[in-house]
Each structure stands twice: as C-alpha cells, then as structure tokens.
Write a protein that holds these residues in place. Sequence first.
Motif, PDB file in Angstrom:
ATOM      1  N   ALA A 224       1.384   3.352  -3.290  1.00  9.26           N
ATOM      2  CA  ALA A 224       0.342   4.263  -3.874  1.00  9.26           C
ATOM      3  C   ALA A 224       0.115   5.310  -2.901  1.00  9.26           C
ATOM      4  O   ALA A 224      -0.339   6.639  -3.363  1.00  9.26           O
ATOM      5  CB  ALA A 224      -1.111   3.300  -4.007  1.00  9.26           C
TER       6      ALA A 224
ATOM      7  N   GLY B 183       2.928  -3.427  -5.150  1.00  4.52           N
ATOM      8  CA  GLY B 183       2.601  -2.057  -4.830  1.00  4.52           C
ATOM      9  C   GLY B 183       3.003  -0.774  -5.863  1.00  4.52           C
ATOM     10  O   GLY B 183       2.543   0.094  -6.259  1.00  4.52           O
TER      11      GLY B 183
ATOM     12  N   THR C  90      -1.848  -4.795 -10.980  1.00  8.04           N
ATOM     13  CA  THR C  90      -1.260  -5.402  -9.685  1.00  8.04           C
ATOM     14  C   THR C  90      -1.094  -7.036 -10.123  1.00  8.04           C
ATOM     15  O   THR C  90      -0.417  -7.661  -9.769  1.00  8.04           O
ATOM     16  CB  THR C  90      -2.144  -5.209  -8.645  1.00  8.04           C
ATOM     17  OG1 THR C  90      -3.486  -5.542  -8.962  1.00  8.04           O
ATOM     18  CG2 THR C  90      -2.028  -3.910  -7.983  1.00  8.04           C
TER      19      THR C  90
ATOM     20  N   GLN D 205       1.149  -0.902  -8.946  1.00  3.11           N
ATOM     21  CA  GLN D 205      -0.101  -0.531  -8.883  1.00  3.11           C
ATOM     22  C   GLN D 205      -0.170   0.949  -8.985  1.00  3.11           C
ATOM     23  O   GLN D 205      -1.114   1.663  -9.318  1.00  3.11           O
ATOM     24  CB  GLN D 205      -0.689  -0.816  -7.281  1.00  3.11           C
ATOM     25  CG  GLN D 205      -1.947  -0.322  -6.912  1.00  3.11           C
ATOM     26  CD  GLN D 205      -2.358  -0.665  -5.667  1.00  3.11           C
ATOM     27  OE1 GLN D 205      -3.503  -1.443  -5.456  1.00  3.11           O
ATOM     28  NE2 GLN D 205      -1.766  -0.246  -4.525  1.00  3.11           N
ATOM     29  N   CYS D 206       0.905   1.578  -8.861  1.00  3.81           N
ATOM     30  CA  CYS D 206       0.958   3.165  -8.905  1.00  3.81           C
ATOM     31  C   CYS D 206       0.745   3.347 -10.661  1.00  3.81           C
ATOM     32  O   CYS D 206       0.406   4.607 -10.740  1.00  3.81           O
ATOM     33  CB  CYS D 206       2.539   3.573  -8.391  1.00  3.81           C
ATOM     34  SG  CYS D 206       2.881   3.501  -6.941  1.00  3.81           S
TER      35      CYS D 206
ATOM     36  N   ARG E 175      -6.300  -0.788 -12.158  1.00  2.00           N
ATOM     37  CA  ARG E 175      -5.745  -1.111 -10.731  1.00  2.00           C
ATOM     38  C   ARG E 175      -5.513  -2.412 -10.652  1.00  2.00           C
ATOM     39  O   ARG E 175      -4.414  -3.007 -10.455  1.00  2.00           O
ATOM     40  CB  ARG E 175      -6.343  -0.536  -9.705  1.00  2.00           C
ATOM     41  CG  ARG E 175      -5.518  -0.371  -8.431  1.00  2.00           C
ATOM     42  CD  ARG E 175      -6.323  -0.604  -7.070  1.00  2.00           C
ATOM     43  NE  ARG E 175      -7.132  -1.820  -7.233  1.00  2.00           N
ATOM     44  CZ  ARG E 175      -6.679  -2.969  -6.736  1.00  2.00           C
ATOM     45  NH1 ARG E 175      -5.695  -3.276  -6.199  1.00  2.00           N
ATOM     46  NH2 ARG E 175      -7.515  -4.041  -6.874  1.00  2.00           N
TER      47      ARG E 175
ATOM     48  N   VAL F 103      -6.190   0.671  -0.356  1.00  2.00           N
ATOM     49  CA  VAL F 103      -5.954   1.654  -1.350  1.00  2.00           C
ATOM     50  C   VAL F 103      -7.093   2.577  -1.693  1.00  2.00           C
ATOM     51  O   VAL F 103      -6.974   3.713  -1.585  1.00  2.00           O
ATOM     52  CB  VAL F 103      -5.294   1.262  -2.496  1.00  2.00           C
ATOM     53  CG1 VAL F 103      -5.048   2.272  -3.829  1.00  2.00           C
ATOM     54  CG2 VAL F 103      -4.031   0.471  -2.454  1.00  2.00           C
TER      55      VAL F 103
ATOM     56  N   GLY G 250       0.281   9.045  -4.482  1.00  2.00           N
ATOM     57  CA  GLY G 250      -1.058   9.540  -4.541  1.00  2.00           C
ATOM     58  C   GLY G 250      -0.939  11.001  -3.772  1.00  2.00           C
ATOM     59  O   GLY G 250      -1.475  12.142  -4.447  1.00  2.00           O
TER      60      GLY G 250
ATOM     61  N   MET H 258      -2.501   5.166 -11.476  1.00  2.00           N
ATOM     62  CA  MET H 258      -2.782   6.343 -11.234  1.00  2.00           C
ATOM     63  C   MET H 258      -2.920   7.297 -12.500  1.00  2.00           C
ATOM     64  O   MET H 258      -3.727   8.277 -12.597  1.00  2.00           O
ATOM     65  CB  MET H 258      -1.825   7.246 -10.492  1.00  2.00           C
ATOM     66  CG  MET H 258      -1.638   6.528  -8.996  1.00  2.00           C
ATOM     67  SD  MET H 258      -0.381   7.439  -8.030  1.00  2.00           S
ATOM     68  CE  MET H 258      -0.627   6.240  -6.425  1.00  2.00           C
TER      69      MET H 258
ATOM     70  N   PHE I  85       0.899  -1.287  -0.083  1.00  3.64           N
ATOM     71  CA  PHE I  85      -0.043  -0.018  -0.013  1.00  3.64           C
ATOM     72  C   PHE I  85       0.844   1.227  -0.088  1.00  3.64           C
ATOM     73  O   PHE I  85       0.339   2.369  -0.380  1.00  3.64           O
ATOM     74  CB  PHE I  85      -0.989   0.007   1.336  1.00  3.64           C
ATOM     75  CG  PHE I  85      -1.508   1.175   1.559  1.00  3.64           C
ATOM     76  CD1 PHE I  85      -2.732   1.702   0.813  1.00  3.64           C
ATOM     77  CD2 PHE I  85      -1.155   1.914   2.752  1.00  3.64           C
ATOM     78  CE1 PHE I  85      -3.296   3.070   0.903  1.00  3.64           C
ATOM     79  CE2 PHE I  85      -2.103   3.280   2.796  1.00  3.64           C
ATOM     80  CZ  PHE I  85      -3.051   3.734   2.033  1.00  3.64           C
TER      81      PHE I  85
ATOM     82  N   ALA J 271      -8.135   6.425  -0.731  1.00  8.33           N
ATOM     83  CA  ALA J 271      -8.315   7.581  -1.729  1.00  8.33           C
ATOM     84  C   ALA J 271      -9.757   8.278  -1.504  1.00  8.33           C
ATOM     85  O   ALA J 271      -9.860   9.610  -1.527  1.00  8.33           O
ATOM     86  CB  ALA J 271      -8.351   6.818  -2.973  1.00  8.33           C
TER      87      ALA J 271
END
Length: 220
Positions: A83, A142, A159, A145-146, A155, A184, A87, A149, A80, A188
Amino acid sequence: MKIWEAIVLAIIEGLTEFLPVSSTGHLILGASALGLDPANAFLKLFTIAIQFGAILSVVVLYLKRFFQSIGFYLKLVVAFIPAAVFGVLFSHKIDTLLESPMGVAIALLIGGFILLGVDKWFAQSTATSTEEISYSQALKIGLFQCLAMIPGTSRSGATIIGGMLFGLPRKVATEFSFFLAIPVIAGATLYELIKLRHVLGDASWSTFGPTLGIGFAVSF
C-alpha cells in the motif's frame, strides 16, 4: 467546509469504518450530497484524517490485544509495504478517482455483490489467531489491500476477502484487517498533511485546523 458539515461527515465515517462497505466511498457520496467539491484539497485530507480518528478508537478499546509478538508486527510491516509503494506511485491517479461519485457508486455496488457470496466461495482454515498468519499470507493480504485505492472499494472488505482467499477464517482475517488499518491510514494521513501544507500554506491552518480537529474527535 462548515462545522456542521464536518460533523455529518464524521458521523458517516464513524458508522461505516468498521463495516466492509468503504467508508471512503460513503464519505465521497456524503460530501457530494452536501454540495462539497470532491476535488477540494482540504476535503481529501479531511476524509483520510477522520478515518484515522475512527481507527484510533480500536487502539483505545482493544489496547490489550496490541501486545503481541515482534513477529506479528513484522508481518504487519510486510502487509503495509504494498500500500505504501502503490500509494506513492499512483497518488495523482488516486486523487483523480476520489473526485468521481459515480465511480464510487459502481465500486460500492460491485463490492456488495462480492460480499454476499464470500462465505460460500472460500474454504475455512484452522487458524485461530492473527499470530498464526504467515509472512506469505501477510504480503498477499497487503497486495489485496491495494484494491481499496479505488474509491468505493472497501479496505477492510478487500483485506478480509484476501485473507479468506489465502486460507484464513473470517474472524482472523477481520482482526488482521483492523490491525493493518492503523499504519496504513496513519501513513496516508501524514502524506496528505504534507501535500496540503504545500497547497494551502501555514496561514490557512488557523482556518482549517478547528474543522479538522472536530471531525477527528467526532469520528473517534
């Protein structure tokens, strides 16, 4: 945003959240088709909040699967962190990207071609459960996962591909992706709520609250 528009978008979210096709991208295109302004602050919050509603359905349906070791949850925290950091650092840039339906369409197209070949490109490992994921793999997933964005980049797709790239079979990578979605998207949603409070003020919640609640419930 009208109630019927909120319901339409929530249905789109419910249908696309658990497929690696970018629910955010489809929501942006859906909102654009409805004539909604992609730069609207409430629409951005709504888009994220109804995703949280859909993700909570996983918690309800698979509650027993959430009783895992402390080590597993520490790995979720590790995954996590990227992100959360990216973020916050690039929040303004992400908001700008959310306003571009054309950019979303291009990202969806590229992601689709990648998903077509993903099973052929990566070797499968022998891992049989999310408990067997290492801290190193969690961090790498992780970081992947970015990529999500970028609106239109899935997403779950990012991943899952990241997990498979770093040695996980598709089933395990998919399960870890769903677990990871909860902190996540919850984070957000909270972040957007805080930002919107400053933009709209307390008086506006009586107007926007019911719309947000209906969208959340329908996507759930």
